[in-house]
Design a protein around this motif. Structure first.
Motif, short mmCIF file in Angstrom:
data_model
loop_
_atom_site.label_atom_id
_atom_site.label_comp_id
_atom_site.label_asym_id
_atom_site.label_seq_id
_atom_site.Cartn_x
_atom_site.Cartn_y
_atom_site.Cartn_z
N MET A 170 -2.48 2.78 14.18
CA MET A 170 -1.32 3.19 12.16
C MET A 170 -1.58 1.29 12.03
SD MET A 170 -0.71 6.23 12.87
CE MET A 170 -0.05 6.54 11.23
N GLY A 171 -1.29 2.31 10.38
CA GLY A 171 -1.65 0.63 9.53
C GLY A 171 -0.70 1.32 8.51
N TRP A 172 -0.16 -0.59 8.19
CA TRP A 172 0.56 -0.14 6.31
C TRP A 172 -0.45 -0.73 5.88
CZ3 TRP A 172 4.78 2.87 5.22
CH2 TRP A 172 5.78 3.26 5.95
N PHE A 173 -0.35 -0.62 3.92
CA PHE A 173 -1.50 -1.19 3.66
C PHE A 173 -0.48 -0.97 1.91
CE2 PHE A 173 -4.92 -2.11 4.93
CZ PHE A 173 -4.89 -0.63 6.33
N ARG A 174 -0.37 -2.25 0.69
CA ARG A 174 -0.46 -2.13 0.35
C ARG A 174 -1.02 -2.22 -1.40
NH1 ARG A 174 4.22 -7.19 0.61
NH2 ARG A 174 2.26 -8.84 0.22
N GLN A 175 -0.51 -1.80 -2.40
CA GLN A 175 -0.88 -1.86 -3.95
C GLN A 175 -0.37 -2.56 -4.47
OE1 GLN A 175 -3.65 0.87 -4.73
NE2 GLN A 175 -4.98 -0.72 -6.35
N ALA A 176 -0.88 -3.54 -4.90
CA ALA A 176 0.82 -4.32 -6.73
C ALA A 176 -0.31 -4.01 -7.38
CB ALA A 176 0.80 -5.68 -6.37
N PRO A 177 1.03 -3.75 -8.79
CA PRO A 177 0.05 -3.29 -10.26
C PRO A 177 -1.32 -3.88 -10.60
CG PRO A 177 2.58 -3.86 -10.34
CD PRO A 177 2.13 -3.73 -8.78
#
Length: 124
Positions: A34-41
């Motif tokens: 499993m993984g966590w990713f993020r996207q900022a504006p």
């Protein structure tokens, strides 16, 4: 097939903590890294953390190392992201992802399933 639903996001102040959860459905969760990713504006989605199927292997982006902790409970089909000492730069939509492999990965194109994301906003 794996379906993922994130929760736990919200608006917090700098220095606060949040715990994100990702509930998975499907029989293959316990054999999936499993993984966590993020996207900022205005930015591309980026890697945050990953954990192997058994939890023995974990990797973090340099920007969150020593502040964030990824964990999983295979009995509950859930993966967590404990986020401490949050900074305004952590503001983003956070996505949970699963790959049909035992091994963890920091590469987005190696993940097969994605959640809808949960918003985390950190005010200064």
């Amino acid at each position: 097939q794996v379906q993922l639903v994130e929760s736990g996001g919200g608006l917090v102040q700098a220095g606060d903590s949040l715990r994100l959860s990702c509930a998975a459905s499907g029989r293959t969760f316990s054999s999936s890294a499993m993984g966590w990713f993020r996207q900022a504006p205005g930015k591309e989605r980026e890697f945050v953390a990953t954990i192997s199927w058994g939890g023995g292997s974990r990797y973090y982006a340099d920007s969150v190392k020593d502040r964030f902790t990824i964990s999983r409970d295979n009995a509950k089909n859930t993966v967590y992201l404990q986020m401490n000492s949050l900074k305004p730069g952590d503001t983003a939509v956070y996505y949970c992802a699963a790959r049909t492999s035992y091994s963890s990965s920091r590469y987005q194109n190696e993940y097969d399933y994605w959640g809808q994301g949960t918003q985390v906003t950190v005010s200064s």
